[in-house]
Write an enzyme that holds these catalytic residues in place. Structure first.
Site, PDB file in Angstrom:
ATOM      1  CE  LYS A 125      -4.360   1.222   0.075  1.00 58.78           C
ATOM      2  NZ  LYS A 125      -5.558   0.539  -0.477  1.00 58.78           N
ATOM      3  CG  ASP A 165      -7.266   3.505  -0.982  1.00 59.95           C
ATOM      4  OD1 ASP A 165      -7.853   2.417  -0.929  1.00 59.95           O
ATOM      5  OD2 ASP A 165      -7.198   4.270   0.005  1.00 59.95           O
TER       6      ASP A 165
HETATM    7  P1  NDP Z   1     -13.030   7.720  -2.761  1.00 59.75           P
HETATM    8  O1  NDP Z   1     -12.013   8.743  -2.506  1.00 59.75           O
HETATM    9  O2  NDP Z   1     -13.551   7.532  -4.153  1.00 59.75           O
HETATM   10  O3  NDP Z   1     -14.293   7.962  -1.808  1.00 59.75           O
HETATM   11  C1  NDP Z   1     -14.182   7.983  -0.431  1.00 59.75           C
HETATM   12  C2  NDP Z   1     -15.524   8.384   0.151  1.00 59.75           C
HETATM   13  O4  NDP Z   1     -15.464   8.275   1.569  1.00 59.75           O
HETATM   14  C3  NDP Z   1     -15.905   9.818  -0.151  1.00 59.75           C
HETATM   15  O5  NDP Z   1     -17.299   9.926  -0.191  1.00 59.75           O
HETATM   16  C4  NDP Z   1     -15.323  10.558   1.051  1.00 59.75           C
HETATM   17  O6  NDP Z   1     -15.954  11.816   1.302  1.00 59.75           O
HETATM   18  C5  NDP Z   1     -15.613   9.576   2.150  1.00 59.75           C
HETATM   19  N1  NDP Z   1     -14.620   9.741   3.229  1.00 59.75           N
HETATM   20  C6  NDP Z   1     -13.266   9.744   3.119  1.00 59.75           C
HETATM   21  N2  NDP Z   1     -12.670   9.945   4.308  1.00 59.75           N
HETATM   22  C7  NDP Z   1     -13.685  10.077   5.181  1.00 59.75           C
HETATM   23  C8  NDP Z   1     -13.745  10.313   6.583  1.00 59.75           C
HETATM   24  N3  NDP Z   1     -12.617  10.456   7.305  1.00 59.75           N
HETATM   25  N4  NDP Z   1     -14.974  10.380   7.164  1.00 59.75           N
HETATM   26  C9  NDP Z   1     -16.104  10.220   6.424  1.00 59.75           C
HETATM   27  N5  NDP Z   1     -16.117  10.002   5.096  1.00 59.75           N
HETATM   28  C10 NDP Z   1     -14.937   9.937   4.497  1.00 59.75           C
HETATM   29  O7  NDP Z   1     -12.437   6.335  -2.196  1.00 59.75           O
HETATM   30  P2  NDP Z   1     -12.889   4.853  -2.529  1.00 59.75           P
HETATM   31  O8  NDP Z   1     -14.339   4.775  -2.728  1.00 59.75           O
HETATM   32  O9  NDP Z   1     -11.972   4.333  -3.557  1.00 59.75           O
HETATM   33  O10 NDP Z   1     -12.475   4.123  -1.169  1.00 59.75           O
HETATM   34  C11 NDP Z   1     -13.370   3.991  -0.062  1.00 59.75           C
HETATM   35  C12 NDP Z   1     -12.879   2.891   0.853  1.00 59.75           C
HETATM   36  O11 NDP Z   1     -12.836   1.654   0.129  1.00 59.75           O
HETATM   37  C13 NDP Z   1     -11.471   3.076   1.435  1.00 59.75           C
HETATM   38  O12 NDP Z   1     -11.426   2.485   2.714  1.00 59.75           O
HETATM   39  C14 NDP Z   1     -10.604   2.271   0.477  1.00 59.75           C
HETATM   40  O13 NDP Z   1      -9.401   1.861   1.074  1.00 59.75           O
HETATM   41  C15 NDP Z   1     -11.524   1.087   0.218  1.00 59.75           C
HETATM   42  N6  NDP Z   1     -11.255   0.327  -0.985  1.00 59.75           N
HETATM   43  C16 NDP Z   1     -11.250   0.920  -2.220  1.00 59.75           C
HETATM   44  C17 NDP Z   1     -11.021   0.164  -3.349  1.00 59.75           C
HETATM   45  C18 NDP Z   1     -11.146   0.732  -4.704  1.00 59.75           C
HETATM   46  O14 NDP Z   1     -11.064  -0.049  -5.682  1.00 59.75           O
HETATM   47  N7  NDP Z   1     -11.345   2.023  -4.891  1.00 59.75           N
HETATM   48  C19 NDP Z   1     -10.695  -1.275  -3.251  1.00 59.75           C
HETATM   49  C20 NDP Z   1     -10.792  -1.812  -1.913  1.00 59.75           C
HETATM   50  C21 NDP Z   1     -11.023  -1.020  -0.837  1.00 59.75           C
HETATM   51  P3  NDP Z   1     -15.382  13.187   0.653  1.00 59.75           P
HETATM   52  O15 NDP Z   1     -15.936  13.219  -0.740  1.00 59.75           O
HETATM   53  O16 NDP Z   1     -15.906  14.249   1.546  1.00 59.75           O
HETATM   54  O17 NDP Z   1     -13.892  13.069   0.693  1.00 59.75           O
END
Ligand code: NDP
Length: 443
Positions: A125, A165
């Site tokens: 990571k 991510d």
């Molecule tokens: P994105 O950046 O596309 O979206 C993240 C979302 O979560 C946004 O809506 C963001 O809000 C919100 N968010 C981020 N930080 C916080 C916080 N501290 N409190 C509340 N809401 C928060 O990321 P992904 O969708 O890619 O990733 C989401 C999760 O899934 C992570 O844990 C990631 O590690 C995991 N993941 C992702 C994969 C992928 O293929 N993308 C694969 C496997 C796991 P805002 O818009 O306000 O920032």
């Protein structure tokens, strides 16, 4: 003290300032106790000590210049945790909260997740404390180029293949890839999540969210329930959340919530997923915008888990968003299944509540593995210089998720832990990595 307890206690002593990493390691090592404490070969080979120590961790400065000519310096990370079963693979997170503890927890989890997919990929990571929010495209590009100016020394198609991510989407992957090619003169599958015109795979964008819903569907089916008609609560409105909402809606569920880091929307009529895509993917605005055109929806600041009432919860935002009080409220108000889209969104106390109250629970290392699995399919397509159709990739993804479910279930049954998918996923993921590490000697 047993072998696993000793390794955990030494780990805590060595890394007192890494709470997220310790949290992830505690969950894994406690689950592995029935395997590693009953077979002395693991202790003799120092297997757990090697498993919890990254093979390599790289930290570096990322200097870049903003649109006003001001110099900024961010910190970059790549933790290459374990390559026993294949080249390092794992995303790059761009978020101000990023630190070594968070990258280590994510890299550690990635080892088991990647193993569970059944594909030959090791765990890693990386990321930076850079915040893409509010930056211009040119600033994001200059940052990504500066990031790659150092990272390119440590990655490669057969060595380490980063991906997206939080904060790293198609735009950032494109800039990173362009700079890698410029520096090395090589067109190779060094990153996944690439654009379709330069080696990306169809269905990669959708894969984590779709995969989450496929495994949820199988879990429910296996327990005499149906996703069609279920009331589903989602948190987050990023890549994982959007495509989880899309697939759940396609399968007949009613998705009633989503959120971002400032607040959440509840729409009992069903979330309009296209509207969320427009707000978050295209306009890059706050989710509060949603209520302007959706009179049946309400917006509140805070955590969606404080209020939402649902049958199935899919947390898709970030780590530790569901805590004990949320878990108690969810289970007391009828939620019967929780499948993690994000990495470690449920803290260990909340997991205990779900398990004690017989709420079906699948941890992220199994339920969000569809993203990395499809990334590995992208690597495969890159190496044969070919590409598969959306339906071909989607069918492979679905097959992989169903396989993960039954693989985990088998481990649960073998270790007398029926429906405890925390134990099942950790043991199933561990066995392949452990076999490879034992076969490769003390390295
Ligand atoms: P994105 O950046 O596309 O979206 C993240 C979302 O979560 C946004 O809506 C963001 O809000 C919100 N968010 C981020 N930080 C916080 C916080 N501290 N409190 C509340 N809401 C928060 O990321 P992904 O969708 O890619 O990733 C989401 C999760 O899934 C992570 O844990 C990631 O590690 C995991 N993941 C992702 C994969 C992928 O293929 N993308 C694969 C496997 C796991 P805002 O818009 O306000 O920032």
């Amino acid at each position: 003290m047993t072998y696993s307890q000793r390794v955990l206690s030494e780990l805590k002593e060595k890394n007192p300032d890494q709470p997220e990493f310790i949290q992830a390691a505690t969950e894994v090592l406690e689950s592995l106790a029935p395997v590693v404490d009953n077979d002395p070969k693991y202790e003799k080979a120092g297997l757990l000590e090697r498993l919890v120590e990254p093979e390599r961790q790289i930290m570096f400065r990322i200097p870049w210049v903003d649109d006003n000519g001001v110099v900024h310096v961010n910190r970059g990370y790549r933790v290459q945790f374990n390559s026993a079963i294949g080249p390092y693979k794992g995303g790059l997170r761009l978020h101000p909260s990023v630190n070594l503890s968070i990258i280590k927890f994510l890299g550690f989890e990635q080892i088991f997740k990647n193993s569970l997919t059944g594909l030959p990929i090791g765990g890693a990571k990386g990321g930076s404390d850079f915040d893409p929010k509010g930056k211009s495209d040119m600033e994001v590009m200059r940052f990504c180029q500066a990031f790659m100016n150092e990272l390119y020394k440590y990655v490669g198609a057969d060595e380490d293949v980063p991906a997206g991510d939080i904060g790293t989407g198609a735009r950032e992957v494109g800039y990173l890839y362009g700079q890698y090619k410029k520096l090395t003169n090589r067109s190779e599958g060094v990153l996944t999540g690439k654009g379709l015109s330069f080696g990306g795979s169809l269905a990669r964008t959708e894969a984590t969210g779709y995969g989450l819903v496929y495994i949820t569907q199988e879990l429910l089916k296996d327990h005499g329930k149906n996703i069609a008609g279920a009331k589903v609560a989602v948190s987050g409105s990023g890549n994982v959340a959007i495509y989880a909402m899309e697939k759940a809606t396609q399968l007949g569920a009613k998705v009633i919530s989503c959120s971002d880091s400032t607040g959440y929307v509840i729409d009992e009529n069903g979330i309009d997923v296209e509207a969320v895509k427009q707000i978050k993917e295209i306009d890059r605005k706050r989710i509060s915008e949603y209520v302007k055109d959706h009179p049946t929806a309400t917006y509140c600041e805070g955590s969606v888990w404080d209020n939402v009432i649902c049958d199935v919860a899919l947390p898709c935002a970030t780590q530790n968003e569901i805590r004990k009080e949320h878990a108690e409220r969810l289970s007391d108000t009828g939620c019967y299944a929780v499948c993690e889209g994000a990495n470690m969104p449920t803290d260990n106390d909340a997991i205990e509540v779900f398990l004690a109250k017989d709420v079906l629970f699948i941890p992220g290392k199994a339920s969000n593995a569809g993203g990395v699995a499809t990334s590995a399919l992208e690597m495969g397509q890159n190496s044969i210089r070919s590409s598969w159709t959306f339906d071909e990739v989607d069918a492979k993804l679905k097959g992989i998720m169903i396989n993960i479910y039954y693989h985990m279930k088998e481990a649960c049954e073998q270790y007398d832990a029926k429906d405890n998918f925390v134990i099942g996923s950790n043991i199933a993921g561990f066995m392949k990595v452990a076999d490879a590490m034992m076969a490769q000697g003390i390295v």
